[in-house]
Design an enzyme around this catalytic site. Structure first.
Site, PDB file in Angstrom:
ATOM      1  N   ASP A 172       0.866  -1.182   0.000  1.00 17.07           N
ATOM      2  CA  ASP A 172       0.000   0.000   0.000  1.00 17.07           C
ATOM      3  C   ASP A 172       0.895   1.221   0.000  1.00 17.07           C
ATOM      4  O   ASP A 172       1.961   1.235   0.618  1.00 17.07           O
ATOM      5  CB  ASP A 172      -0.972   0.000   1.180  1.00 17.07           C
ATOM      6  N   ASP A 204      -9.841   3.438   6.087  1.00 18.51           N
ATOM      7  CA  ASP A 204      -8.720   3.381   7.031  1.00 18.51           C
ATOM      8  C   ASP A 204      -9.128   4.058   8.338  1.00 18.51           C
ATOM      9  O   ASP A 204      -9.233   5.277   8.416  1.00 18.51           O
ATOM     10  CB  ASP A 204      -7.516   4.085   6.395  1.00 18.51           C
ATOM     11  N   GLU A 249      -7.908   4.550  12.124  1.00 15.98           N
ATOM     12  CA  GLU A 249      -6.796   4.392  13.051  1.00 15.98           C
ATOM     13  C   GLU A 249      -6.664   5.612  13.938  1.00 15.98           C
ATOM     14  O   GLU A 249      -7.486   6.522  13.886  1.00 15.98           O
ATOM     15  CB  GLU A 249      -5.503   4.102  12.302  1.00 15.98           C
TER      16      GLU A 249
END
Length: 286
Positions: free
Chosen positions: A85, A174, A176
């Site tokens: 990624d 994503d 986080e």
């Protein structure tokens, strides 16, 4: 004999009391100013936005640690596919080098919040496709800046779309640690779960696909209360920098993608798809 005026014996005492009162007032004022300055010093200004330095795992590495170099984990007896990624911090990527090293899929950061697009997205997203890889795009979430629906819409319109060509993976969300402040973006566990439900529902309405979820077990426990709301639908992409994938967040019985190392800006982070290349193609096709 002189005659003293009435009250004259008490003047010195009153004067001393007056002076003492003034001094106490000044002292209080100084202490107040000192306390205000101290409080101002403690209150830090919000960190400036830096979406070019936020990528899948950037905050996981910061909060949960990384494996310090060394060899990648040994391949299991089960089939797996190597992937990477990347984001803008990787710049222009040599996809031929990665292909020759065995990399067969890539996720590319497309967006963050509703105001940032990766300036290297075209080279990274199209370049990985041209070399022969299966590719997908991901969105770095900031739930404190706008709604889940707004961010999913922005992502779908700025690189996060999907087409059934056998080479395009569903978009990934994503989730986080907050790179700018409060770990959980100021949301309660229930608020965080609802924000993600809003994002996933909007993305599916726009593309017809259930998105992949990137998150760590530690963050998931802290910020969602270890919710089981997504495991039955959204494929799990989990970062764990070591020799095994370890404990999964609640709701998932297995992982789909494992980010096993955060290796720096030259070649991106490395991942393994949990299955054969045919199964990866099936995920792309939906």
């Amino acid at each position: 004999m002189s005659v003293l005026r009435s009250g004259s014996p008490h003047r010195p005492a009153r004067s001393l009391a007056l002076v003492a009162g003034v001094l106490l007032s000044l002292l209080s004022l100084l202490l107040g100013l000192s306390g205000t300055a101290g409080a101002a010093a403690v209150r830090r200004a919000p960190e400036p936005r830096h979406p070019d330095r936020d990528w899948a795992g950037s905050q996981i590495a910061r909060h949960e640690g990384t494996a310090a170099g060394g060899a990648p984990p040994a391949a299991s007896l089960m089939a797996s596919v190597e992937g990477v990624d990347v984001s803008s911090h990787n710049g222009s990527v040599s996809w031929s080098t990665l292909w020759n090293s065995g990399v067969r899929f890539a996720y590319v950061k497309a967006t963050e919040s509703t105001s940032y697009t990766n300036p290297s997205f075209a080279q990274q997203y199209n370049g990985s496709y041209t070399i022969g890889m299966i590719r997908g795009a991901y969105h770095f979430a900031t739930p404190d800046t706008s709604s889940g629906a707004a961010q999913a819409t922005y992502f779908a319109g700025h690189g996060g779309g999907w087409s059934k060509d056998g080479r395009t993976l569903p978009g990934a969300l994503d989730m986080e640690y907050n790179p700018y402040g409060s770990t959980c973006y100021g949301l309660s566990p229930a608020g965080m779960v609802n924000w993600m439900k809003d994002w996933f529902a909007t993305y599916k309405a726009r593309t017809g696909r259930d998105a992949v979820l990137y998150t760590s077990t530690g963050w998931w426990k802290q910020c969602t209360g270890n919710s089981t709301a997504f495991g039955a639908v959204n494929p799990l992409w989990i970062p764990r920098y070591g020799s095994s994938v370890g404990e999964l967040p609640a709701g998932w019985g297995f992982h789909t993608i494992w980010q096993y190392t955060s290796s720096g800006p030259t070649v991106g982070d490395h991942n393994r798809f949990n299955g054969s290349l045919d199964r990866l193609k099936a995920l792309a096709n939906g």
